[in-house]
Design a protein around this motif. Sequence first.
Motif: not given
Length: 198
Positions: A66, A168-169, A174, A194, A197
Amino acid sequence: MYRLSSTALATCLIVATLLIFPGIAYLNQAMSGSYGIATHQETSIDFTWQDIHGRNHQFSDWRQGPSYLFLGFLNCSQICPIRTHQVQTLWQQLNEQEQSQLRFMFITIDPQNDLPALREQMIDSQSAQFVSAELPRGQLAKLQRQLAEKSSFNDDLGEHSGHLYLISKEGKLSQTYTQRQLDSNKLLTDLKTLMHSK
């Protein structure tokens, strides 16, 4: 009489809106179990940015984990130093592996005064994962629209909302953190949720 009724109705609608929307945002936070305002935005966050050495990069090239985004200016004496300190405090709570999977990006809205040497001193020197970025004007405007970020810099007067964004990645927005004072433990919970996940 009709005009008075219309005015009263408009006033009631405005007051109701001002009271209801914050309540909806709070319920969204409570139901999602997150500290920030959870978003379900499907638009990818991506832009071209320039580092302190004048090299161009693509935001989406970062795939380690992230990113936190913050739009501001270094001469700011209000929210900018607070946000930077909050992220530094969060950073110190992470182990070495987690630190390598997180990026903090400060995006200047005042590139005329936030010169590379100053950006390096204030941001980039903190860690390899702390980067400051300058965006082309069009890219900055597009990002501000995507984030609903109200920021501008005109006549030596900088204005910005001071929100912190967790991306997010995969490049999706997010969480949005709007509070001035943030609890680093709650930020950490959102971040680890996050990170783990999927």
